[in-house]
Design a protein around this motif. Structure first.
Motif, PDB file in Angstrom:
ATOM      1  N   LEU A  20       6.313 -10.395 -14.694  1.00  0.00           N
ATOM      2  CA  LEU A  20       7.394 -10.315 -13.590  1.00  0.00           C
ATOM      3  C   LEU A  20       7.093  -9.186 -12.475  1.00  0.00           C
ATOM      4  CD1 LEU A  20      10.403 -10.578 -12.735  1.00  0.00           C
ATOM      5  CD2 LEU A  20      10.922  -8.745 -14.281  1.00  0.00           C
ATOM      6  N   GLU A  21       6.167  -8.355 -13.002  1.00  0.00           N
ATOM      7  CA  GLU A  21       5.649  -7.428 -12.068  1.00  0.00           C
ATOM      8  C   GLU A  21       4.697  -7.839 -11.141  1.00  0.00           C
ATOM      9  OE1 GLU A  21       5.980  -6.894 -15.342  1.00  0.00           O
ATOM     10  OE2 GLU A  21       7.769  -5.717 -15.352  1.00  0.00           O
ATOM     11  N   GLN A  22       4.171  -8.952 -11.712  1.00  0.00           N
ATOM     12  CA  GLN A  22       3.093  -9.565 -10.582  1.00  0.00           C
ATOM     13  C   GLN A  22       3.739 -10.515  -9.634  1.00  0.00           C
ATOM     14  OE1 GLN A  22       0.686 -11.032 -13.919  1.00  0.00           O
ATOM     15  NE2 GLN A  22      -1.223  -9.959 -12.886  1.00  0.00           N
ATOM     16  N   TYR A  23       4.702 -11.301 -10.225  1.00  0.00           N
ATOM     17  CA  TYR A  23       5.518 -11.956  -9.468  1.00  0.00           C
ATOM     18  C   TYR A  23       5.963 -11.369  -8.390  1.00  0.00           C
ATOM     19  CZ  TYR A  23       4.727 -16.444 -12.067  1.00  0.00           C
ATOM     20  OH  TYR A  23       4.246 -17.239 -12.613  1.00  0.00           O
TER      21      TYR A  23
ATOM     22  N   LEU B 102       5.252  -8.415  -7.200  1.00  0.00           N
ATOM     23  CA  LEU B 102       4.194  -7.828  -5.967  1.00  0.00           C
ATOM     24  C   LEU B 102       3.844  -9.068  -5.299  1.00  0.00           C
ATOM     25  CD1 LEU B 102       2.742  -5.318  -5.466  1.00  0.00           C
ATOM     26  CD2 LEU B 102       1.067  -5.990  -7.206  1.00  0.00           C
ATOM     27  N   ARG B 103       3.852 -10.131  -5.553  1.00  0.00           N
ATOM     28  CA  ARG B 103       3.137 -11.230  -4.794  1.00  0.00           C
ATOM     29  C   ARG B 103       4.270 -11.708  -3.612  1.00  0.00           C
ATOM     30  NH1 ARG B 103      -0.861 -14.550  -5.134  1.00  0.00           N
ATOM     31  NH2 ARG B 103      -2.031 -12.807  -5.943  1.00  0.00           N
ATOM     32  N   TYR B 104       5.637 -11.602  -4.223  1.00  0.00           N
ATOM     33  CA  TYR B 104       6.764 -11.718  -3.162  1.00  0.00           C
ATOM     34  C   TYR B 104       6.728 -10.757  -2.004  1.00  0.00           C
ATOM     35  CZ  TYR B 104       8.572 -15.904  -5.335  1.00  0.00           C
ATOM     36  OH  TYR B 104       9.063 -17.033  -5.995  1.00  0.00           O
ATOM     37  N   ALA B 105       6.504  -9.375  -2.733  1.00  0.00           N
ATOM     38  CA  ALA B 105       6.501  -8.079  -1.790  1.00  0.00           C
ATOM     39  C   ALA B 105       5.436  -8.395  -0.583  1.00  0.00           C
ATOM     40  CB  ALA B 105       6.345  -6.887  -2.344  1.00  0.00           C
ATOM     41  N   LEU B 106       3.913  -8.843  -1.066  1.00  0.00           N
ATOM     42  CA  LEU B 106       3.096  -8.872  -0.099  1.00  0.00           C
ATOM     43  C   LEU B 106       3.312 -10.179   0.679  1.00  0.00           C
ATOM     44  CD1 LEU B 106      -0.102  -8.216   0.292  1.00  0.00           C
ATOM     45  CD2 LEU B 106      -0.673 -10.192  -0.937  1.00  0.00           C
ATOM     46  N   THR B 107       3.794 -11.244   0.220  1.00  0.00           N
ATOM     47  CA  THR B 107       4.181 -12.471   1.169  1.00  0.00           C
ATOM     48  C   THR B 107       5.381 -11.887   2.264  1.00  0.00           C
ATOM     49  OG1 THR B 107       3.765 -13.852  -0.616  1.00  0.00           O
ATOM     50  CG2 THR B 107       5.050 -14.595   1.324  1.00  0.00           C
ATOM     51  N   LYS B 108       6.274 -11.334   1.736  1.00  0.00           N
ATOM     52  CA  LYS B 108       7.436 -10.911   2.621  1.00  0.00           C
ATOM     53  C   LYS B 108       6.949  -9.633   3.421  1.00  0.00           C
ATOM     54  CE  LYS B 108      11.632 -11.766   1.251  1.00  0.00           C
ATOM     55  NZ  LYS B 108      12.306 -13.191   1.451  1.00  0.00           N
ATOM     56  N   SER B 109       5.727  -8.725   3.354  1.00  0.00           N
ATOM     57  CA  SER B 109       5.468  -8.034   4.059  1.00  0.00           C
ATOM     58  C   SER B 109       5.233  -8.656   5.336  1.00  0.00           C
ATOM     59  CB  SER B 109       4.557  -7.011   3.587  1.00  0.00           C
ATOM     60  OG  SER B 109       3.335  -7.940   3.547  1.00  0.00           O
ATOM     61  N   ASP B 110       4.956  -9.823   5.756  1.00  0.00           N
ATOM     62  CA  ASP B 110       4.506 -10.355   7.043  1.00  0.00           C
ATOM     63  C   ASP B 110       5.594 -10.387   8.030  1.00  0.00           C
ATOM     64  OD1 ASP B 110       2.293 -12.549   8.243  1.00  0.00           O
ATOM     65  OD2 ASP B 110       4.639 -12.585   8.793  1.00  0.00           O
ATOM     66  N   PRO B 111       5.206  -9.757   9.230  1.00  0.00           N
ATOM     67  CA  PRO B 111       6.615  -9.491  10.138  1.00  0.00           C
ATOM     68  C   PRO B 111       7.052 -10.862  10.650  1.00  0.00           C
ATOM     69  CG  PRO B 111       4.311  -8.902  11.091  1.00  0.00           C
ATOM     70  CD  PRO B 111       4.000  -9.099   9.545  1.00  0.00           C
ATOM     71  N   HIS B 112       6.324 -11.984  10.846  1.00  0.00           N
ATOM     72  CA  HIS B 112       6.734 -13.236  11.494  1.00  0.00           C
ATOM     73  C   HIS B 112       7.607 -13.821  10.532  1.00  0.00           C
ATOM     74  CE1 HIS B 112       4.125 -12.485  14.427  1.00  0.00           C
ATOM     75  NE2 HIS B 112       3.088 -12.461  14.090  1.00  0.00           N
TER      76      HIS B 112
ATOM     77  N   PRO C 169       6.715  -1.352  -0.622  1.00  0.00           N
ATOM     78  CA  PRO C 169       6.695  -2.738  -1.160  1.00  0.00           C
ATOM     79  C   PRO C 169       5.580  -2.930  -1.974  1.00  0.00           C
ATOM     80  CG  PRO C 169       7.012  -2.836   1.174  1.00  0.00           C
ATOM     81  CD  PRO C 169       6.751  -1.133   0.841  1.00  0.00           C
ATOM     82  N   LEU C 170       4.382  -2.429  -1.843  1.00  0.00           N
ATOM     83  CA  LEU C 170       3.195  -2.715  -2.622  1.00  0.00           C
ATOM     84  C   LEU C 170       2.908  -2.226  -3.873  1.00  0.00           C
ATOM     85  CD1 LEU C 170       0.745  -4.339   0.072  1.00  0.00           C
ATOM     86  CD2 LEU C 170       2.598  -5.246  -1.037  1.00  0.00           C
ATOM     87  N   ALA C 171       3.954  -0.969  -4.411  1.00  0.00           N
ATOM     88  CA  ALA C 171       3.663  -0.426  -5.163  1.00  0.00           C
ATOM     89  C   ALA C 171       3.513  -1.477  -6.641  1.00  0.00           C
ATOM     90  CB  ALA C 171       4.951   0.426  -5.951  1.00  0.00           C
ATOM     91  N   GLU C 172       2.514  -0.855  -7.321  1.00  0.00           N
ATOM     92  CA  GLU C 172       2.070  -1.920  -8.524  1.00  0.00           C
ATOM     93  C   GLU C 172       2.780  -2.133  -9.480  1.00  0.00           C
ATOM     94  OE1 GLU C 172      -2.052  -0.857  -9.093  1.00  0.00           O
ATOM     95  OE2 GLU C 172      -2.717  -1.152  -7.183  1.00  0.00           O
ATOM     96  N   ASP C 173       3.751  -1.493  -9.713  1.00  0.00           N
ATOM     97  CA  ASP C 173       4.938  -1.614 -10.978  1.00  0.00           C
ATOM     98  C   ASP C 173       5.899  -2.616 -10.220  1.00  0.00           C
ATOM     99  OD1 ASP C 173       6.601  -0.232  -9.092  1.00  0.00           O
ATOM    100  OD2 ASP C 173       6.858   1.540 -10.550  1.00  0.00           O
ATOM    101  N   GLY C 174       5.855  -3.145  -9.082  1.00  0.00           N
ATOM    102  CA  GLY C 174       6.789  -4.344  -8.901  1.00  0.00           C
ATOM    103  C   GLY C 174       8.117  -3.747  -8.250  1.00  0.00           C
ATOM    104  N   HIS C 175       8.296  -2.329  -8.412  1.00  0.00           N
ATOM    105  CA  HIS C 175       9.715  -1.871  -8.134  1.00  0.00           C
ATOM    106  C   HIS C 175      10.127  -1.425  -6.775  1.00  0.00           C
ATOM    107  CE1 HIS C 175      12.431  -2.387 -11.581  1.00  0.00           C
ATOM    108  NE2 HIS C 175      11.196  -2.157 -12.483  1.00  0.00           N
TER     109      HIS C 175
END
Ligand code: FE
Ligand code: CA
Length: 535
Positions: free
Chosen positions: A224-227, A229-239, A72-78
């Motif tokens: 786009l890649e940064q947005y 990545l930020r969604y991926a970081l946010t959505k990595s939360d298990p709760h 999820p946190l691959a820096e190219d956003g993919h």
């Protein structure tokens, strides 16, 4: 009533070219015919690390969501996915072991949409619990639970939902979602600030135990890649994943999904409208990629249709609003009495959304008419002395729009308006007055304001803003902890429980309690405190 919406001036085709999304790519992500050739190929192991979700339930269907991202946190956003199409199958059943399958189908995960799919499942039974899962190659997703809305005309005895907003990942753990995932609820309303666009550095990282974040998270989110990545970081939360898998969500944005305090195509940080529309286009696209949204909310360049209606039989109708995309800019007078913010031409919704909202309210036969929206609607004077000061970012900056809404409510006898709001990172509750200047004027509606899930960290029961809020006589609650609000609607009353957490920064083991509970009786708008918090 203003006569025109604020228009996007840039050439639409230019934006589609700029953002690189084809109509075909969108369509494939929402479902493909069963006879079409599948796109096969190796699927990386463990591709469901951002979870599964469902949203926009109707009486006969629901939108499912997942986004393939083995890294999820691959820096190219993919998300670690190969740059090619992959077919994803989905299955919907009435039991969690998928013995009684009610629907199945396929959608194509395309790199243009970060390998997200949004299949819209139709033909389901009303008012029923379902379970769903995805399969790509040999990889099967976790199981999500969802629920269709009751049939039109049905009179359910109860509807329960949780409402949340403002989840700056870096400010603390999503303990509120740990609790929501254990609740018996039909729906989650998300009211804005799902991500924040700020860079994450040692200076603002208050979520302890988060480990080392790469430098890719340190810069402000613009591309786009940064947005993504930020969604991926946010959505990595298990709760957060567990709460999405627990119930369907109705989601809307506020400002931080793009940029702090923006107004339509006006940045508050000096970008030209053209540059800001480019940013909005990539921000909206990443939002769509990461939410269980139907095909009606597909962005087109810098535009995205997010306001929509969700009926739940005759018990409730949800009007999900968008108070950012069409609003007039901040008035130049800063809100002096009688100044530009009172101009009848000003709108926070835009002319088209106002008309859509008022006609929906006039036609509604629901017992509870819920307005799910972003910023505080009640008048809030922030001057504790003799003067008056209003926030121009909230409905106070658009008083004529608020008047038109209130006139619609009173003029057409709209039943039980219930406004649900986020944004301020505090729990609050207010009675909406026909005339805020006159405390004896009738209460025409009720506003419930949920605190943040995480933004501003641990918080406390009170803080230095409390006298300002409670100095407004129609405000009945102020609490500066983190949490969420749980609401139960029945044909005779709405019960709102304001849930708070003792801490969120150190870990996700915080204790939940109910700070305040109100009952609002059908036919009698307002807030009646109920004694007996649970802990
Ligand atoms: Fe916020
Ligand atoms: Ca906000």
């Amino acid at each position: 009533m203003p006569t025109t919406d604020r228009n996007t001036s840039l050439n639409r085709r230019g934006f589609l070219a700029l953002t690189g999304i084809s109509a075909a790519a969108f369509t494939m992500g929402t479902g493909v015919p069963a006879h079409s050739a599948p796109s096969r190929g190796p699927v990386p192991a463990d591709p469901y690390r951002l979870g599964v979700a469902s949203g926009d339930p109707t009486h006969d269907g629901v939108v499912l969501w997942t986004r393939l991202a083995p890294d999820p946190l691959a820096e190219d956003g993919h998300g670690g996915m190969p740059r090619r199409d992959l077919t994803v199958e989905y299955e919907v059943a009435t039991d969690a072991r998928f013995r009684r399958v009610a629907a199945r189908g396929r959608a194509v995960a395309v790199p243009e949409l970060a390998h997200a799919v949004h299949p819209h499942v139709k033909g389901l039974d009303p008012g029923r619990e379902y379970f769903y899962r995805f399969r790509a190659g040999g990889e099967i997703s976790p199981v999500g639970r969802t629920r269709t809305a009751p049939a039109p005309g049905a009179e359910p005895d109860r509807l329960s939902f949780a409402m949340t907003s403002c989840q700056a990942w870096y400010h603390g753990h999503y303990t509120a979602y740990r609790d929501i995932a254990e609740q018996d609820i039909d729906l989650v309303l998300f009211l804005g600030d799902y991500i924040y666009e700020y860079g994450i550095t040692a200076a603002n990282l208050r979520r302890r135990g988060a480990g080392d974040l790469s430098g890719a998270h340190a810069a402000a989110v613009v591309t786009l890649e940064q947005y993504r990545l930020r969604y991926a970081l946010t959505k990595s939360d298990p709760h957060l994943q567990a709460a999405h898998a627990r119930a369907p969500w109705l989601v809307t944005t506020d400002d931080h999904e793009v940029e702090n305090n923006y107004a339509a195509d006006a940045s508050q940080y000096g970008a030209t409208p053209e540059d800001f529309q480019r940013r909005r286009a990539v921000a909206y696209r990443a939002w769509y990629e990461n939410q269980p949204l139907g095909e009606g909310s597909l962005p087109s360049g810098p535009d995205m249709l997010l306001y929509r209606r969700a009926p739940f039989g005759r018990l409730a109708e949800f009007n999900v609003l968008d108070t950012r995309q069409y609003r007039h800019d901040v008035p130049s007078d800063g809100g002096v009495p009688g100044g530009e913010h009172t101009d009848p031409a000003r709108s926070i919704l835009g002319a088209r959304q106002e008309e859509w909202l008022y006609s929906g309210l006039r036609d509604s036969s629901a017992t509870w008419n819920v307005l799910a929206q972003q910023v505080v609607m009640a008048e809030i004077d922030r001057d504790t002395g003799d003067g008056v000061t209003y926030s121009m970012d909230q409905w106070d900056g658009f008083t004529a729009n608020r008047r038109r809404l209130f006139d619609t409510i009173t003029g057409h006898g709209v039943a039980n308006p219930l406004v649900v709001t986020g944004d301020i990172h505090r729990h609050a509750a207010a009675e909406l007055k026909a005339d805020f200047a006159d405390p004896d004027s009738p209460t025409i509606g009720t506003e419930l304001i949920t605190t943040s899930v995480a933004s501003d960290g641990d918080g406390s029961d009170t803080d230095n803003l409390e006298p300002i809020w409670l100095g407004n006589p129609h405000v009945r609650l102020y609490n500066a902890r983190r949490g969420y609000v749980r609401v139960s609607l029945t044909p005779t009353e709405a019960t709102s429980e304001f849930k708070v957490l003792d801490h969120i920064e150190a870990d996700d083991a915080g204790t939940v309690s109910t700070a305040t509970r109100f009952v609002t009786e059908a036919g009698r708008p307002g807030l009646n405190p109920v004694s007996g918090g649970d802990q």
